[in-house]
Design a protein around this motif. Structure first.
Motif, PDB file in Angstrom:
ATOM      1  N   GLU A 141      49.010  36.841  41.068  1.00 46.37           N
ATOM      2  CA  GLU A 141      48.255  37.760  40.201  1.00 46.37           C
ATOM      3  C   GLU A 141      48.203  37.190  38.783  1.00 46.37           C
ATOM      4  OE1 GLU A 141      50.164  41.545  40.533  1.00 46.37           O
ATOM      5  OE2 GLU A 141      49.299  41.966  42.512  1.00 46.37           O
ATOM      6  N   PRO A 142      47.412  36.165  38.574  1.00 50.65           N
ATOM      7  CA  PRO A 142      47.381  35.523  37.252  1.00 50.65           C
ATOM      8  C   PRO A 142      46.895  36.443  36.144  1.00 50.65           C
ATOM      9  CG  PRO A 142      45.607  34.697  38.648  1.00 50.65           C
ATOM     10  CD  PRO A 142      46.494  35.515  39.527  1.00 50.65           C
ATOM     11  N   TRP A 143      46.182  37.494  36.498  1.00 53.01           N
ATOM     12  CA  TRP A 143      45.720  38.444  35.472  1.00 53.01           C
ATOM     13  C   TRP A 143      46.867  39.207  34.817  1.00 53.01           C
ATOM     14  CZ3 TRP A 143      44.078  38.326  40.560  1.00 53.01           C
ATOM     15  CH2 TRP A 143      44.660  39.237  41.438  1.00 53.01           C
ATOM     16  N   TRP A 168      36.948  44.417  38.580  1.00 52.17           N
ATOM     17  CA  TRP A 168      37.631  43.527  39.524  1.00 52.17           C
ATOM     18  C   TRP A 168      38.323  42.426  38.727  1.00 52.17           C
ATOM     19  CZ3 TRP A 168      33.195  46.018  40.869  1.00 52.17           C
ATOM     20  CH2 TRP A 168      33.113  46.577  42.147  1.00 52.17           C
ATOM     21  N   GLU A 169      39.481  42.002  39.189  1.00 57.20           N
ATOM     22  CA  GLU A 169      40.192  40.919  38.516  1.00 57.20           C
ATOM     23  C   GLU A 169      39.732  39.570  39.073  1.00 57.20           C
ATOM     24  OE1 GLU A 169      41.775  41.362  35.976  1.00 57.20           O
ATOM     25  OE2 GLU A 169      42.838  43.271  35.994  1.00 57.20           O
ATOM     26  N   ALA A 170      40.033  38.512  38.321  1.00 54.97           N
ATOM     27  CA  ALA A 170      39.647  37.158  38.724  1.00 54.97           C
ATOM     28  C   ALA A 170      40.876  36.278  38.830  1.00 54.97           C
ATOM     29  CB  ALA A 170      38.668  36.558  37.714  1.00 54.97           C
ATOM     30  N   TYR A 171      40.881  35.403  39.837  1.00 53.35           N
ATOM     31  CA  TYR A 171      41.996  34.464  39.972  1.00 53.35           C
ATOM     32  C   TYR A 171      41.806  33.262  39.055  1.00 53.35           C
ATOM     33  CZ  TYR A 171      45.740  31.766  42.078  1.00 53.35           C
ATOM     34  OH  TYR A 171      46.891  31.050  42.256  1.00 53.35           O
ATOM     35  N   TRP A 172      40.602  32.712  39.032  1.00 50.66           N
ATOM     36  CA  TRP A 172      40.357  31.458  38.316  1.00 50.66           C
ATOM     37  C   TRP A 172      39.724  31.658  36.939  1.00 50.66           C
ATOM     38  CZ3 TRP A 172      42.684  27.461  40.513  1.00 50.66           C
ATOM     39  CH2 TRP A 172      42.891  27.454  41.893  1.00 50.66           C
ATOM     40  N   TRP A 173      39.427  32.878  36.558  1.00 51.93           N
ATOM     41  CA  TRP A 173      38.678  33.111  35.326  1.00 51.93           C
ATOM     42  C   TRP A 173      39.434  34.022  34.379  1.00 51.93           C
ATOM     43  CZ3 TRP A 173      34.515  30.141  34.704  1.00 51.93           C
ATOM     44  CH2 TRP A 173      33.941  29.585  35.846  1.00 51.93           C
ATOM     45  N   ALA A 174      39.305  33.744  33.097  1.00 51.17           N
ATOM     46  CA  ALA A 174      39.899  34.613  32.083  1.00 51.17           C
ATOM     47  C   ALA A 174      39.166  35.953  32.091  1.00 51.17           C
ATOM     48  CB  ALA A 174      39.789  33.957  30.701  1.00 51.17           C
ATOM     49  N   GLY A 175      39.921  37.042  32.113  1.00 48.52           N
ATOM     50  CA  GLY A 175      39.317  38.365  32.096  1.00 48.52           C
ATOM     51  C   GLY A 175      38.728  38.759  33.429  1.00 48.52           C
ATOM     52  N   HIS A 206      36.916  38.606  26.750  1.00 48.89           N
ATOM     53  CA  HIS A 206      37.658  38.333  27.982  1.00 48.89           C
ATOM     54  C   HIS A 206      39.004  39.044  28.018  1.00 48.89           C
ATOM     55  CE1 HIS A 206      34.776  35.398  29.425  1.00 48.89           C
ATOM     56  NE2 HIS A 206      34.782  34.814  28.248  1.00 48.89           N
ATOM     57  N   ALA A 207      39.458  39.534  26.882  1.00 51.66           N
ATOM     58  CA  ALA A 207      40.734  40.246  26.814  1.00 51.66           C
ATOM     59  C   ALA A 207      40.705  41.159  25.589  1.00 51.66           C
ATOM     60  CB  ALA A 207      41.905  39.258  26.721  1.00 51.66           C
ATOM     61  N   PRO A 208      41.501  42.231  25.599  1.00 53.77           N
ATOM     62  CA  PRO A 208      41.476  43.170  24.471  1.00 53.77           C
ATOM     63  C   PRO A 208      41.809  42.527  23.126  1.00 53.77           C
ATOM     64  CG  PRO A 208      42.601  44.141  26.358  1.00 53.77           C
ATOM     65  CD  PRO A 208      42.370  42.704  26.696  1.00 53.77           C
ATOM     66  N   ASN A 209      42.646  41.494  23.142  1.00 55.06           N
ATOM     67  CA  ASN A 209      43.046  40.864  21.879  1.00 55.06           C
ATOM     68  C   ASN A 209      42.193  39.660  21.527  1.00 55.06           C
ATOM     69  OD1 ASN A 209      43.998  39.308  23.996  1.00 55.06           O
ATOM     70  ND2 ASN A 209      45.893  38.717  22.952  1.00 55.06           N
ATOM     71  N   ARG A 210      41.070  39.476  22.188  1.00 53.98           N
ATOM     72  CA  ARG A 210      40.188  38.340  21.932  1.00 53.98           C
ATOM     73  C   ARG A 210      38.883  38.813  21.301  1.00 53.98           C
ATOM     74  NH1 ARG A 210      42.924  33.515  22.262  1.00 53.98           N
ATOM     75  NH2 ARG A 210      44.327  33.527  24.059  1.00 53.98           N
ATOM     76  N   ALA A 211      38.233  37.895  20.597  1.00 54.49           N
ATOM     77  CA  ALA A 211      36.928  38.189  20.021  1.00 54.49           C
ATOM     78  C   ALA A 211      35.861  38.166  21.110  1.00 54.49           C
ATOM     79  CB  ALA A 211      36.599  37.169  18.929  1.00 54.49           C
ATOM     80  N   CYS A 212      34.720  38.746  20.812  1.00 51.19           N
ATOM     81  CA  CYS A 212      33.616  38.728  21.759  1.00 51.19           C
ATOM     82  C   CYS A 212      33.204  37.292  22.053  1.00 51.19           C
ATOM     83  CB  CYS A 212      32.425  39.503  21.198  1.00 51.19           C
ATOM     84  SG  CYS A 212      32.705  41.277  21.124  1.00 51.19           S
ATOM     85  N   ALA A 213      32.772  37.048  23.274  1.00 50.11           N
ATOM     86  CA  ALA A 213      32.410  35.704  23.707  1.00 50.11           C
ATOM     87  C   ALA A 213      31.079  35.753  24.444  1.00 50.11           C
ATOM     88  CB  ALA A 213      33.495  35.119  24.608  1.00 50.11           C
ATOM     89  N   ALA A 214      30.321  34.658  24.351  1.00 42.66           N
ATOM     90  CA  ALA A 214      29.000  34.604  24.966  1.00 42.66           C
ATOM     91  C   ALA A 214      29.089  34.695  26.486  1.00 42.66           C
ATOM     92  CB  ALA A 214      28.284  33.331  24.539  1.00 42.66           C
TER      93      ALA A 214
END
Length: 693
Positions: free
Chosen positions: A641-643, A518-525, A572-580
């Protein structure tokens, strides 16, 4: 604000003329062409004046001139600490400046006022790299308060001043590190650098000069520069947080500007470091083999952390969250528009802790903590900590509605849903005081079954200085908010709540993407909405028949397995590093899916859960929290659609920005709950006696 800016410039001019007219004052107090370093010696009097606007303007001008004298004295003490001004001259000129400031205030403040004693002590105090002379800056606030007869804002404002000047001092150390290193100037940074080079503070300038190139490499590539700027940024964030409960003012705008400048330098250093390391790796690659990776193939068997390891991690996280709970019982995080979120964050942190457990759930546990000989994982977090948070929330609910980002922002559905998740989970007393918020939330459900954060966009447009006419993005159903509201309603008894939960769940089933997320409006990823949707659908499926739930869970399971990185984390995104935050949400979702594994995915889901849990344990900070990345985005009103938008500005001001939870509370609470889900023993969180904080 324009008038205050004119007053500031006029005060600068008058003081500069009077300063230059005094014998022996050929040096300017500071270079105005360097706004950040120069601000270290500026008391910003007319920005502080906004908190004490009942003071007559004539008296305010005199306080401003006294403040300029105080800033000049702090500058002289700074130069004295660096050997650029003889102590005798610094003492003489500071005494002259003190007399000047006293004359400015003579007609407005009584001679024996405690303020005068504080003023005299401030002028005599030597420069302290840690405190940056903030005590003398406090006298400006104290003078305004004495004249206004309103001491209320003094505490928050002086706390904000202390944090501001500590942050600017750390920033200046980063800018001036080489000069400080070579000349031995007082600094918090240089001793760390000397220790890494094997030098003592008494090392000669010749010895330091010989190693300056090595020092530069260690400073830029060894993490010292980033660490120093991170400390500066945290101090500036705490400066903003200190005045969150006061009306927005120019002081906040200036602090935001300073924070953005520090953030910009941090980003520049990050780019320089990445580019330098990339060149070094490329050069090494031409002459040797690349370093071996420690990644694990998806689906591979990885031993999960032991129960004791998870218990220790849970205890450290709980201690961190308890330390960050303020005396009023609330938590605060994020800094959108320079203001800290309190209501929303208190609800979220409290809900995650309440889901893990309270001390009331542990046999024999006292409110004040576990017995001294209790095993590490025997007792959860103290119930009184959550009770204080619940009491604060109930006392700060908006009449006839729920909660907002904080007490000054409009009420919104997401903040209200998170607060209610917490209050209903712990069975908060006196439900008549908070259940009207549930009635309000149910009244906001849209015809399509979804929920939107913003019910009345007008105050939001004013707050964000937007004149947008197209508000479809802000006012349409948001998948992330719908998922949180559905999770809340699915856990409540009552026919009204069940019907609303089913409508929200059907909306979620319609919004699931073909990939399974599911996509998010207010959240990255997409991990935030995916986690909450999986939890809501799972909770509702345990209570009633929900057609399509099994297929939705299977799709989510497949997406989570495919999205896991080789090192065990999620991004949070394919081009980002892993995040807690991303990894913790994924682990929570996997834990929910494993309550009724879809198809034949159980072994794969368990393996993914073990790898994700290990990633969280291995990436926890020494203080018990987890590293943060920008996660909360604020789209412009018309963006539906901010995603689909790939470019976001990392900032706390404006629209189309993405911000981090600078206090690390959102991320840490999410990770705490994830470890609880993954713990083979249920993840009881130890009680934290006050003395252990």
């Amino acid at each position: 604000m324009t008038l205050l800016l004119m007053e500031t410039r006029d005060t600068d001019r008058v003081f500069a003329e009077q300063w230059a007219g005094l014998p022996g004052r050929e040096d300017r107090p500071w270079d105005p062409a360097q706004p950040l370093p120069g601000a270290l010696f500026d008391h910003l009097p007319f920005l502080l004046y906004e908190y004490f606007a009942t003071v007559p303007m004539g008296a305010a001008r005199r306080v401003a001139l006294a403040a300029r004298a105080g800033g000049a004295a702090r500058f002289l003490r700074f130069r004295q600490s660096r050997g650029q001004c003889a102590p005798a001259r610094a003492d003489r000129e500071c005494a002259s400046l003190r007399r000047y400031a006293t004359r400015q205030l003579a007609d407005d403040l009584p001679g024996r006022d405690p303020f005068r004693q504080s003023l005299s002590a401030g002028y005599r105090r030597p420069w302290d790299p840690a405190g940056a002379g903030a005590e003398l800056a406090h006298t400006t606030t104290e003078a305004f308060a004495a004249l206004a007869g309103t001491p209320g804002p003094v505490g928050p404002v002086t706390e904000s001043q202390s944090r501001l000047y500590a942050g600017l001092a750390r920033y200046r150390e980063c800018v001036d590190w080489k000069e400080d290193f070579l000349h031995g100037h007082p600094s918090q940074l240089v001793p760390r650098l000397l220790a890494e080079l094997g030098l003592t503070p008494s090392a000669t300038r010749a010895a330091r000069t010989e190693l300056v190139a090595d020092a530069a490499r260690r400073f830029h590539y060894g993490g010292l520069a980033e660490h120093t700027l991170d400390e500066a940024a945290e101090q500036l964030c705490r400066a903003l947080a200190a005045v969150t409960d006061l009306p927005p003012a120019g002081w906040v705008e200036r602090l935001i500007g300073f924070s953005e400048s520090v953030r910009g330098l941090r980003a520049d250093l990050d780019r320089m470091r990445r580019d330098g390391l990339a060149r070094a790796r490329a050069a090494a690659g031409r002459g040797g083999r690349p370093a071996a990776r420690r990644d694990t193939a998806p689906g591979a068997t990885v031993a999960a952390p032991t129960a004791d390891t998870i218990a220790d991690s849970l205890a450290a996280a709980a201690r961190y969250l308890r330390r960050e709970q303020d005396p009023a019982g609330r938590w605060g995080d994020f800094l959108l528009l320079g203001q800290q979120s309190t209501s929303w964050v208190t609800g979220y942190v409290g809900w995650n802790l309440a889901t893990v457990g309270t001390a009331a759930d542990a046999p024999g546990a006292a409110d004040s903590g576990a017995p001294a000989n209790a095993p590490a994982a025997a007792y959860p977090i103290p119930v009184n900590s959550l009770a204080e948070a619940a009491d604060w929330l109930v006392a700060n609910r908006a009449p006839g509605a729920g909660w907002g980002y904080n007490g000054q922002w409009p009420v919104d559905v997401d903040s209200t849903a998170n607060a209610l998740l917490f209050l209903t989970r712990i069975g908060a007393p006196e439900p008549q005081r908070w259940r009207p918020a549930l009635d309000w939330l149910l009244s906001t459900q849209r015809p399509d079954g979804g929920f939107t954060t913003i019910v009345d966009p007008e105050p939001w447009l004013v707050r964000f200085h937007s004149d947008a006419g197209d508000l479809r993005g802000w006012t349409s159903s948001h998948p992330c908010v719908t998922a949180v509201a559905a999770l809340l309603l699915a856990g409540l008894d009552g026919e009204r709540e069940r019907r609303a939960a089913l409508r929200a769940a059907r909306r979620l089933l319609d919004q699931q993407r073909p990939e399974g997320n599911w996509e998010a409006y207010w959240w990255a990823g997409g991990l935030y909405t995916t986690c909450r949707a999986v939890q809501a659908i799972g909770e509702l499926s345990r209570r009633t028949d929900l057609p399509g739930a099994a297929a939705a869970r299977a799709g989510a399971a497949g997406w989570l397995l495919r999205a896991q990185r080789p090192d065990g984390g999620w991004a949070h995104a394919p081009n980002r590093a892993c995040a807690a935050f991303a990894t913790a949400l994924a682990v929570q979702a996997l834990g929910e899916l494993l309550t009724a594994p879809p198809g034949d995915d159980c072994p794969a889901l368990r393996a993914a859960l073990a790898r994700g849990t290990r990633w969280l344990v291995e990436n926890q900070r020494p203080d018990g929290s987890w590293p943060v990345v920008p996660i909360l985005r604020v789209p412009r009103p018309q963006l539906t659609e901010p995603w689909e938008q790939t470019s976001w500005t990392e900032s706390i001001a404006g629209l189309d920005v993405v911000a981090e939870d600078w206090r690390r509370l959102f991320t840490t609470a999410t990770a705490l709950r994830a470890l609880h889900v993954a713990s083979p023993t249920g993840g009881a969180v130890p009680a934290i006696p006050t003395g252990d904080l």
